[in-house]
Design an enzyme around this catalytic site. Sequence first.
Site: not given
Ligand code: NAI
Length: 275
Positions: A66, A145, A158, A162
Amino acid sequence: MGIRKKFNGRTAFVTGGSSGIGRALCLALAKNGAAVTVADKNFSGADLVASEIIRGGGTAAAMKTDVTDPGSFRKALKASLKKFGRIDFLFNNAGVGFSCDFRDCTARDMDMVFNVNFRGAVNGIMEIYPLMIARGGGHIINIASMAGIIPFSINVPYTASKFALAGLTLSLMAEARDLGVNMTLVCPGVIKTAFYDSITVKKVDRKKYVSGLPSRMMGPERAAEIILRGVAGNKKMIVFPFHARFLFMINKIFPSLIYLLNKAMIKKFRKMSSN
Ligand code: NAI
């Protein structure tokens, strides 16, 4: 430098590795010869990714982490160091989405978002940075982001978290590089992941909100490829896809256009809202 040359025989620790961009990063890193620690608060998801890598002949371990809890992060990093000997790359990728009209946002909401998106990365950096300095090398990659470099209405918590992460990365970069530790700031635009299934949207139906996003989104595999190519090239900043680069440029040259876009966005959001 080529991707394989950069990552082969090296070790990487990826937070939020069980889903979306993090999962795709883990698989691509392993494919390019890195030993990967898949760190996530969702252990079963992380374990699935690590098992997939191992079944494919790669090297991986799943660690329950976490990122908001410094103790949990420290424990996972220590276990990873014990297993793989060192950590060459730390990908601070875990993140959560949060959209609202700011008048509905509470201090607890702000803390929750900052604790994952900003403090979560800080917790990892605080642990690994001194070790990388002592070893004279390493690379920290912070996934912010496009909302970390362009202000977006309806996403104040958010966007603020970021921007904080982008500020930390860019201000630490020269200091860190001087000590042999590379840093890269990653600013993706909209990527097709489960992020939009778990995003908190206050007072507006999530499905309705998400359906207003661009429909032709880039997939996480392509996003991971772009990120790893940028990291291999030791880029300071990676902004993608085209819509993110375009808006970034508009914000630099005509910031008032982004302001107008934000006015239109909040108007649309308020129309959908139950306020
Ligand atoms: P996702 O929701 O598919 O994956 C996020 C992961 O982070 C999940 O596996 C979740 O369990 C984990 N997570 C959340 N809180 C946590 C914690 N406290 N400790 C450990 N793990 C934790 O989202 P995605 O899209 O893969 O996002 C990855 C990164 O990219 C994030 O930082 C997001 O803000 C960033 N991002 C995503 C965009 C999008 O359009 N999907 C756009 C810009 C940035």
